[in-house]
Design an enzyme around this catalytic site. Sequence first.
Site, mmCIF file in Angstrom:
data_model
loop_
_atom_site.group_PDB
_atom_site.id
_atom_site.type_symbol
_atom_site.label_atom_id
_atom_site.label_comp_id
_atom_site.label_asym_id
_atom_site.label_seq_id
_atom_site.Cartn_x
_atom_site.Cartn_y
_atom_site.Cartn_z
ATOM 1 N N LYS A 193 -5.740 -5.875 -11.172
ATOM 2 C CA LYS A 193 -7.176 -6.187 -11.062
ATOM 3 C C LYS A 193 -7.604 -7.206 -12.134
ATOM 4 C CE LYS A 193 -8.193 -4.007 -7.373
ATOM 5 N NZ LYS A 193 -8.470 -4.800 -6.161
ATOM 6 N N TYR A 212 -2.299 -0.806 -11.172
ATOM 7 C CA TYR A 212 -3.523 -1.137 -10.437
ATOM 8 C C TYR A 212 -4.447 -1.973 -11.331
ATOM 9 C CZ TYR A 212 -7.836 -0.259 -7.762
ATOM 10 O OH TYR A 212 -8.993 -0.381 -7.037
ATOM 11 N N GLY A 230 -7.540 -6.582 5.536
ATOM 12 C CA GLY A 230 -7.587 -5.154 5.199
ATOM 13 C C GLY A 230 -8.760 -4.472 5.875
ATOM 14 N N GLY A 279 -9.020 -0.545 6.250
ATOM 15 C CA GLY A 279 -8.926 0.300 5.055
ATOM 16 C C GLY A 279 -10.248 0.958 4.694
ATOM 17 N N GLN A 280 -10.270 1.549 3.502
ATOM 18 C CA GLN A 280 -11.420 2.340 3.063
ATOM 19 C C GLN A 280 -12.713 1.517 3.052
ATOM 20 O OE1 GLN A 280 -11.486 3.218 -1.090
ATOM 21 N NE2 GLN A 280 -13.076 4.769 -0.924
HETATM 22 N N1 SER Z 1 -11.226 4.042 -6.351
HETATM 23 C C1 SER Z 1 -10.155 3.337 -6.999
HETATM 24 C C2 SER Z 1 -9.067 4.254 -7.387
HETATM 25 O O1 SER Z 1 -9.355 5.390 -7.700
HETATM 26 C C3 SER Z 1 -10.657 2.643 -8.220
HETATM 27 O O2 SER Z 1 -11.134 1.398 -7.932
HETATM 28 O O3 SER Z 1 -7.945 3.863 -7.415
#
Ligand code: SER
Length: 317
Positions: free
Chosen positions: A147, A143, A8, A11-12
């Site tokens: 996690k 999400y 990745g 990515g950010q």
């Molecule tokens: N920055 C992420 C989000 O907003 C959180 O870990 O999905």
Amino acid sequence: MKNVLVIGSTGQIGSELTMNLRRHLPTGAVVAGYVSGAEPKGVLAESGPSEIADVRDAACLGAIVDKYKIDTIYNLAALLSAVAEKKPLLAWDIQINGLLAVLEVAREKGCAVFTPSSIGSFGPSTPHVGTPQDTIQRPRSMYGVTKVATELLSDYYFHKYGVDTRSVRFPGLISYVQLPGGGTTDYAVEIYYAAVKGEEFVCPIAAGTFMDMMYMPDALKGAIDLMEADPSRLVHRNSFNIASMSFDPEMILAEIRKRYPDFRMRYEVDPVRQAIANSWPDSMDDSCAREEWDWKPSYDLSSMTDDMIINLKAKLL
Ligand code: SER
């Protein structure tokens, strides 16, 4: 840590972490792993090796580990929270089936693994102020579900197989380099772009919604320092709360208005993001990270705002 694979890498987080690691490990190989359609460009492509590395393809990851004698894998492939709500099965596939592929390769070939967790691993029943290191984690977003599973699987591979897994729970990350895509905390990046461009900002998160945030240089330093920490001091592994600042939209607006008094913002709250934000901590307690590996951030809201504006002016104007 000598030779590293960053999955990745475009990515950010990956785009900046890969460059930091290349500066930090000048004699090692830092391989920029990417998927087709997200190829490294510019200095990321020119400053070191890159390889196709789909996180779900264990054979491909194993071949890269062999080719470059990789000892550490940063597994940063993920869909952020708002996108994961739209594509929950894809989020599970990337975040969990992908993680299992990485952990299996690491087990077989003896690599250390860093897979970030997040403030998103907490949920409505978590204590929101001073969120402890060890507390209730019952998130309701996909999400968050991925996690929590990431933390548990990473600990499982450590306890069962001795794989050296370590990670942090990142707050919302703010940077001028690469825009995040589809997160709940993205507004805290986008607001700076609007201010520097002289545009009005439409805020999708309601006033009074506090979330932990962090400037990217602190986040990168944390990710590197933890992987280099003395393992005998680590009581925890997956994942450490790390924090540096907590604010709501009104506070970041006020900070920007100190530099741009005419900056305008109005609210148009996005119900999906707002529901997620309401369920996340207001501020995490990061004392375990401070005690076990000397975590210490450098930036607060004011110094981050100064740095963001200087760099965005250079980038955009
Ligand atoms: N920055 C992420 C989000 O907003 C959180 O870990 O999905």
